[in-house]
Design a protein around this motif. Structure first.
Motif, PDB file in Angstrom:
ATOM      1  N   UNK A   1      11.493  21.105 -49.469  1.00 47.54           N
ATOM      2  CA  UNK A   1      10.643  21.726 -48.522  1.00 47.54           C
ATOM      3  C   UNK A   1      10.834  21.092 -46.993  1.00 47.54           C
ATOM      4  N   UNK A   2      10.980  19.671 -47.119  1.00 44.32           N
ATOM      5  CA  UNK A   2      11.477  19.334 -45.581  1.00 44.32           C
ATOM      6  C   UNK A   2      12.894  19.494 -45.264  1.00 44.32           C
ATOM      7  N   UNK A   3      13.676  19.465 -46.063  1.00 44.52           N
ATOM      8  CA  UNK A   3      15.016  19.870 -45.806  1.00 44.52           C
ATOM      9  C   UNK A   3      15.198  21.307 -45.293  1.00 44.52           C
ATOM     10  N   UNK A   4      14.275  22.200 -45.950  1.00 44.66           N
ATOM     11  CA  UNK A   4      14.145  23.826 -45.567  1.00 44.66           C
ATOM     12  C   UNK A   4      13.908  23.929 -44.515  1.00 44.66           C
ATOM     13  N   UNK A   5      12.699  23.114 -43.969  1.00 43.05           N
ATOM     14  CA  UNK A   5      12.065  23.239 -42.811  1.00 43.05           C
ATOM     15  C   UNK A   5      13.002  22.698 -41.611  1.00 43.05           C
ATOM     16  N   UNK A   6      13.743  21.646 -42.078  1.00 42.49           N
ATOM     17  CA  UNK A   6      14.629  20.951 -40.787  1.00 42.49           C
ATOM     18  C   UNK A   6      15.923  22.001 -40.700  1.00 42.49           C
ATOM     19  N   UNK A   7      16.551  22.527 -41.742  1.00 46.10           N
ATOM     20  CA  UNK A   7      17.638  23.209 -41.590  1.00 46.10           C
ATOM     21  C   UNK A   7      17.483  24.649 -40.965  1.00 46.10           C
ATOM     22  N   UNK A   8      16.262  25.458 -41.528  1.00 49.44           N
ATOM     23  CA  UNK A   8      15.998  26.936 -41.212  1.00 49.44           C
ATOM     24  C   UNK A   8      15.630  26.891 -39.743  1.00 49.44           C
ATOM     25  N   UNK A   9      14.594  26.040 -39.288  1.00 51.87           N
ATOM     26  CA  UNK A   9      14.063  25.836 -38.059  1.00 51.87           C
ATOM     27  C   UNK A   9      15.397  25.830 -37.168  1.00 51.87           C
TER      28      UNK A   9
ATOM     29  N   UNK B   1      23.197  11.043 -43.825  1.00 50.91           N
ATOM     30  CA  UNK B   1      24.363  11.914 -43.945  1.00 50.91           C
ATOM     31  C   UNK B   1      24.075  13.058 -44.998  1.00 50.91           C
ATOM     32  N   UNK B   2      22.913  12.690 -45.783  1.00 53.73           N
ATOM     33  CA  UNK B   2      22.764  13.856 -46.934  1.00 53.73           C
ATOM     34  C   UNK B   2      21.855  14.675 -46.256  1.00 53.73           C
ATOM     35  N   UNK B   3      20.840  14.499 -45.652  1.00 58.66           N
ATOM     36  CA  UNK B   3      20.060  15.212 -44.637  1.00 58.66           C
ATOM     37  C   UNK B   3      20.623  16.201 -43.701  1.00 58.66           C
ATOM     38  N   UNK B   4      21.675  15.406 -43.170  1.00 61.88           N
ATOM     39  CA  UNK B   4      22.372  16.322 -42.336  1.00 61.88           C
ATOM     40  C   UNK B   4      23.304  17.506 -43.118  1.00 61.88           C
ATOM     41  N   UNK B   5      23.714  17.208 -44.014  1.00 60.79           N
ATOM     42  CA  UNK B   5      24.586  17.921 -44.990  1.00 60.79           C
ATOM     43  C   UNK B   5      23.779  19.286 -45.268  1.00 60.79           C
ATOM     44  N   UNK B   6      22.430  19.083 -45.847  1.00 53.32           N
ATOM     45  CA  UNK B   6      21.769  20.218 -46.027  1.00 53.32           C
ATOM     46  C   UNK B   6      21.005  20.821 -44.966  1.00 53.32           C
ATOM     47  N   UNK B   7      20.910  20.247 -43.741  1.00 53.29           N
ATOM     48  CA  UNK B   7      20.562  20.822 -42.611  1.00 53.29           C
ATOM     49  C   UNK B   7      21.625  21.653 -41.992  1.00 53.29           C
ATOM     50  N   UNK B   8      22.764  21.266 -42.128  1.00 57.68           N
ATOM     51  CA  UNK B   8      23.958  22.032 -41.570  1.00 57.68           C
ATOM     52  C   UNK B   8      24.227  23.376 -42.357  1.00 57.68           C
ATOM     53  N   UNK B   9      24.127  22.936 -43.666  1.00 57.96           N
ATOM     54  CA  UNK B   9      24.588  24.205 -44.674  1.00 57.96           C
ATOM     55  C   UNK B   9      23.511  25.221 -44.254  1.00 57.96           C
ATOM     56  N   UNK B  10      22.135  25.051 -44.284  1.00 52.44           N
ATOM     57  CA  UNK B  10      20.999  25.958 -44.144  1.00 52.44           C
ATOM     58  C   UNK B  10      21.431  26.426 -42.694  1.00 52.44           C
TER      59      UNK B  10
END
Length: 291
Positions: free
Chosen positions: A205-213, A32-41
């Motif tokens: 870095x991984x979260x940035x790739x996940x969300x921005x892509x 859920x934390x990964x999804x939060x940052x992904x959705x925010x990005x």
């Protein structure tokens, strides 16, 4: 037409690489934390999706607010389940089970929309579940939470699609997109309050790739449907399986045995056939603004 389809392929390639980034976290952060940052990005795509006459409040306030909430919850549940599935399973296996989505859409179309489904689509539904049995081989291999999460992701996606069918003709793109991103961010943000962990530099870095892509993919998909009918763009989603096999083999050293490959082929064939039949019977692309 060609440019629209090409943009569709590019969009789903970006989605596949986004999933590879979140898989690279290997469960080091709660899903859920990964999804939060992904959705925010992912909200970075909003300025590109917002039309000239759109208002920012329309990101959260819809003509049919109940359906907005359904899509918000389904998106959050599906995204969390997807992260768990990609973390626990080979990418191709996770995608195969997630691609049960068209099968679930057919079932929900009967239950919720009261649509007539002929024998061809029912045959595809049966074939899809046979493919699942071939992939999972219950009794012959250990099944885990990743398999359940992938199926839940497909079901959540189907619920979101049904809500999109009902809301699509009445809502703007910014509203449809906002339900997925803002809803996911709010729900997962509430979940992570009890046990929040600051990501390490490598995880950022991984979260940035996940969300921005994922945000780039959404913009590409919007551009694709502006240049070609949505019914021509949507089948390009199945190219994700090619990327899943390649990324799984090259990056994560996944291996597929023959029974699993056959099961994946059955599921993909059933899903694609279901999509084609739904296109012919319901003409959903004329009633839904795809995003």
């Amino acid at each position: 037409m060609f440019k629209g389809v090409l943009l569709g392929f590019m969009a789903f390639a970006a989605y596949a690489f986004s999933d590879a980034f979140v898989k690279s976290l290997r469960g080091s952060l709660p899903a859920y934390e990964a999804v939060f940052f992904g959705a925010t990005l992912g909200l970075a795509a909003l300025p590109f999706i917002k039309g000239g006459g759109d208002r920012w409040r329309e990101v959260m306030f819809a003509q049919r607010q109940g359906l907005w909430l359904v899509r918000a919850v389904a998106s959050a549940v599906g995204s969390i389940a997807a992260v768990i599935a990609f973390t626990a399973l080979p990418m191709a296996e996770a995608f195969a089970l997630i691609f049960l989505l068209p099968i679930f859409v057919t079932l929900l179309s009967v239950l919720v929309l009261k649509e007539h489904v002929g024998w061809r689509r029912w045959s595809a539904v049966v074939a899809g579940f046979v493919g699942v049995l071939v992939v999972l081989r219950p009794g012959f291999r250990v099944l885990g939470v990743g398999h359940l999460a992938a199926i839940i992701c497909g079901l959540a996606g189907a619920i979101s699609m049904i809500a999109l069918r009902l809301a699509g003709p009445h809502e703007k793109r910014i509203t449809l997109y906002g339900a997925g991103m803002v809803g996911s961010a709010l729900i997962t943000g509430a979940l992570m309050l009890a046990d929040f962990r600051w990501p390490q530099p490598g995880q950022w870095l991984l979260l940035l790739g996940y969300g921005l892509l994922a945000a780039v993919a959404a913009v590409l998909l919007m551009l694709a449907t502006q240049k070609a009918p949505a019914n021509h763009v949507a089948p390009t989603q199945y190219s994700q399986m090619v990327w899943a096999v390649l990324l799984g083999y090259v990056v994560f050293h996944d291996r597929l045995d023959w029974p699993m490959a056959i099961g994946i082929a059955i599921i993909l064939g059933a899903g694609l056939f279901t999509f084609v039949r739904e296109e012919q019977v319901t003409q959903w692309w004329k009633r839904v603004r795809m995003l």
